[in-house]
Design a protein around this motif. Structure first.
Motif, PDB file in Angstrom:
ATOM      1  N   GLN A 106    -111.000  20.879 -19.872  1.00  0.00           N
ATOM      2  CA  GLN A 106    -112.329  22.488 -20.320  1.00  0.00           C
ATOM      3  C   GLN A 106    -113.084  23.477 -18.986  1.00  0.00           C
ATOM      4  O   GLN A 106    -113.504  22.095 -18.991  1.00  0.00           O
ATOM      5  CB  GLN A 106    -112.760  22.396 -22.318  1.00  0.00           C
ATOM      6  N   LYS A 107    -113.747  24.266 -19.397  1.00  0.00           N
ATOM      7  CA  LYS A 107    -114.452  24.686 -18.574  1.00  0.00           C
ATOM      8  C   LYS A 107    -115.671  24.232 -18.867  1.00  0.00           C
ATOM      9  O   LYS A 107    -116.203  24.090 -18.252  1.00  0.00           O
ATOM     10  CB  LYS A 107    -114.442  25.814 -17.814  1.00  0.00           C
ATOM     11  N   LYS A 108    -115.861  23.799 -20.059  1.00  0.00           N
ATOM     12  CA  LYS A 108    -117.347  23.938 -20.344  1.00  0.00           C
ATOM     13  C   LYS A 108    -116.708  22.612 -21.828  1.00  0.00           C
ATOM     14  O   LYS A 108    -116.049  23.106 -22.144  1.00  0.00           O
ATOM     15  CB  LYS A 108    -118.075  25.106 -21.051  1.00  0.00           C
ATOM     16  N   ARG A 109    -117.328  21.605 -21.800  1.00  0.00           N
ATOM     17  CA  ARG A 109    -116.709  20.637 -22.677  1.00  0.00           C
ATOM     18  C   ARG A 109    -117.934  20.905 -23.531  1.00  0.00           C
ATOM     19  O   ARG A 109    -119.214  21.337 -23.832  1.00  0.00           O
ATOM     20  CB  ARG A 109    -117.395  19.323 -22.361  1.00  0.00           C
ATOM     21  N   LEU A 110    -117.240  21.059 -24.703  1.00  0.00           N
ATOM     22  CA  LEU A 110    -117.424  21.525 -26.723  1.00  0.00           C
ATOM     23  C   LEU A 110    -117.653  20.584 -27.491  1.00  0.00           C
ATOM     24  O   LEU A 110    -117.247  19.651 -27.064  1.00  0.00           O
ATOM     25  CB  LEU A 110    -116.624  22.751 -26.707  1.00  0.00           C
ATOM     26  N   PRO A 111    -118.168  20.479 -28.154  1.00  0.00           N
ATOM     27  CA  PRO A 111    -118.388  19.509 -29.245  1.00  0.00           C
ATOM     28  C   PRO A 111    -117.184  19.201 -29.734  1.00  0.00           C
ATOM     29  O   PRO A 111    -116.824  20.330 -29.634  1.00  0.00           O
ATOM     30  CB  PRO A 111    -119.327  19.861 -30.249  1.00  0.00           C
ATOM     31  N   THR A 112    -116.509  18.474 -30.337  1.00  0.00           N
ATOM     32  CA  THR A 112    -115.055  18.292 -30.620  1.00  0.00           C
ATOM     33  C   THR A 112    -115.098  17.411 -31.907  1.00  0.00           C
ATOM     34  O   THR A 112    -115.405  16.194 -31.955  1.00  0.00           O
ATOM     35  CB  THR A 112    -114.399  17.370 -29.374  1.00  0.00           C
ATOM     36  N   PHE A 113    -114.646  17.659 -32.800  1.00  0.00           N
ATOM     37  CA  PHE A 113    -114.178  16.912 -34.010  1.00  0.00           C
ATOM     38  C   PHE A 113    -112.212  16.702 -33.954  1.00  0.00           C
ATOM     39  O   PHE A 113    -111.516  17.932 -34.021  1.00  0.00           O
ATOM     40  CB  PHE A 113    -113.977  17.419 -34.835  1.00  0.00           C
ATOM     41  N   ILE A 114    -111.935  15.256 -34.181  1.00  0.00           N
ATOM     42  CA  ILE A 114    -110.922  15.473 -34.861  1.00  0.00           C
ATOM     43  C   ILE A 114    -110.381  15.580 -35.565  1.00  0.00           C
ATOM     44  O   ILE A 114    -110.731  14.278 -36.350  1.00  0.00           O
ATOM     45  CB  ILE A 114    -110.657  14.286 -33.760  1.00  0.00           C
ATOM     46  N   ASP A 115    -109.182  15.390 -36.650  1.00  0.00           N
ATOM     47  CA  ASP A 115    -108.953  15.390 -38.086  1.00  0.00           C
ATOM     48  C   ASP A 115    -109.029  13.584 -37.610  1.00  0.00           C
ATOM     49  O   ASP A 115    -108.340  12.810 -37.204  1.00  0.00           O
ATOM     50  CB  ASP A 115    -107.364  16.152 -38.072  1.00  0.00           C
ATOM     51  N   ALA A 116    -109.490  13.455 -39.080  1.00  0.00           N
ATOM     52  CA  ALA A 116    -109.048  11.682 -39.685  1.00  0.00           C
ATOM     53  C   ALA A 116    -108.276  11.136 -39.206  1.00  0.00           C
ATOM     54  O   ALA A 116    -107.954   9.883 -39.467  1.00  0.00           O
ATOM     55  CB  ALA A 116    -109.994  11.373 -40.249  1.00  0.00           C
ATOM     56  N   SER A 117    -106.942  12.011 -39.633  1.00  0.00           N
ATOM     57  CA  SER A 117    -105.401  11.272 -39.735  1.00  0.00           C
ATOM     58  C   SER A 117    -104.572  10.802 -38.499  1.00  0.00           C
ATOM     59  O   SER A 117    -104.352   9.835 -38.367  1.00  0.00           O
ATOM     60  CB  SER A 117    -104.725  12.668 -40.315  1.00  0.00           C
ATOM     61  N   ALA A 118    -105.769  11.346 -37.534  1.00  0.00           N
ATOM     62  CA  ALA A 118    -105.392  11.092 -35.458  1.00  0.00           C
ATOM     63  C   ALA A 118    -105.161   9.848 -35.935  1.00  0.00           C
ATOM     64  O   ALA A 118    -104.502   8.968 -35.074  1.00  0.00           O
ATOM     65  CB  ALA A 118    -105.530  11.235 -34.814  1.00  0.00           C
ATOM     66  N   GLU A 119    -106.416   8.504 -36.770  1.00  0.00           N
ATOM     67  CA  GLU A 119    -106.877   7.368 -36.924  1.00  0.00           C
ATOM     68  C   GLU A 119    -105.208   6.420 -36.988  1.00  0.00           C
ATOM     69  O   GLU A 119    -105.525   5.583 -36.665  1.00  0.00           O
ATOM     70  CB  GLU A 119    -107.972   7.321 -36.922  1.00  0.00           C
ATOM     71  N   GLN A 120    -104.699   7.103 -37.927  1.00  0.00           N
ATOM     72  CA  GLN A 120    -103.352   5.919 -38.297  1.00  0.00           C
ATOM     73  C   GLN A 120    -102.434   6.568 -37.364  1.00  0.00           C
ATOM     74  O   GLN A 120    -101.421   5.992 -37.734  1.00  0.00           O
ATOM     75  CB  GLN A 120    -103.011   6.908 -39.889  1.00  0.00           C
ATOM     76  N   GLN A 121    -102.320   7.632 -36.513  1.00  0.00           N
ATOM     77  CA  GLN A 121    -100.706   7.538 -35.474  1.00  0.00           C
ATOM     78  C   GLN A 121    -101.352   6.981 -34.402  1.00  0.00           C
ATOM     79  O   GLN A 121    -102.876   6.424 -33.733  1.00  0.00           O
ATOM     80  CB  GLN A 121    -101.083   8.873 -34.697  1.00  0.00           C
TER      81      GLN A 121
END
Length: 155
Positions: A106-121
């Motif tokens: 991204q042009k400007k790095r923004l605070p990012t949160f990833i759904d916890a369900s991703a950890e199971q993948q």
């Protein structure tokens, strides 16, 4: 090459690129990727941008079949309230068009949160910066590259 792919290469991330013919009449860009690439819906994530009451933009990465909880993203970002960001603001800040917003490059790095369900993948797929292009990578690599956090985000 999109900025997302360039970013992944610069960060030396292990990734896979998948491309499909995007249909401009598709009801959901994320579900279109699931269907055309024959991927499990739980492994395909969409990138959404919200705005806090202070005007800060925040990135939320959630499974395409899920709905973002504005209360949960606000809580994760330690804000009182969050709303979906204005599309023009999203495009100016990220450099991507809606439906092709990638969390990477991204042009400007923004605070990012990833759904916890991703950890199971073992691998998740996110937009690679344009409609019809997905990038697959380990969720831990995505979190690390973006200095993101895993958090419960789906309603």
């Amino acid at each position: 090459m999109t900025p997302a792919v360039t970013f992944a290469k610069r960060q030396k991330l292990a990734f896979e690129l998948l491309e499909y013919q995007h249909d401009s009449n598709a009801a959901s860009y994320g579900m279109e990727a699931v269907e055309k690439l024959a991927l499990p819906a739980a492994s395909v994530f969409k990138t959404l941008v919200v705005e806090t009451e202070q005007g800060q933009l925040i990135v939320a990465i959630i499974p395409v079949a899920e709905k973002l909880s504005l209360k949960l993203i606000a809580k994760a970002a330690k804000a009182k309230k969050a709303v979906m960001a204005n599309p023009d603001k999203v495009q100016r800040s990220t450099g991507y068009v809606l439906g092709g917003v990638s969390p990477l490059g991204q042009k400007k790095r923004l605070p990012t949160f990833i759904d916890a369900s991703a950890e199971q993948q073992a691998k998740i797929y996110v937009s690679a910066g344009r409609r019809g292009l997905e990038i697959g990578l380990a969720p831990q690599d995505l979190r690390h590259a973006l200095n993101g956090e895993f958090s419960e985000l789906s309603a």
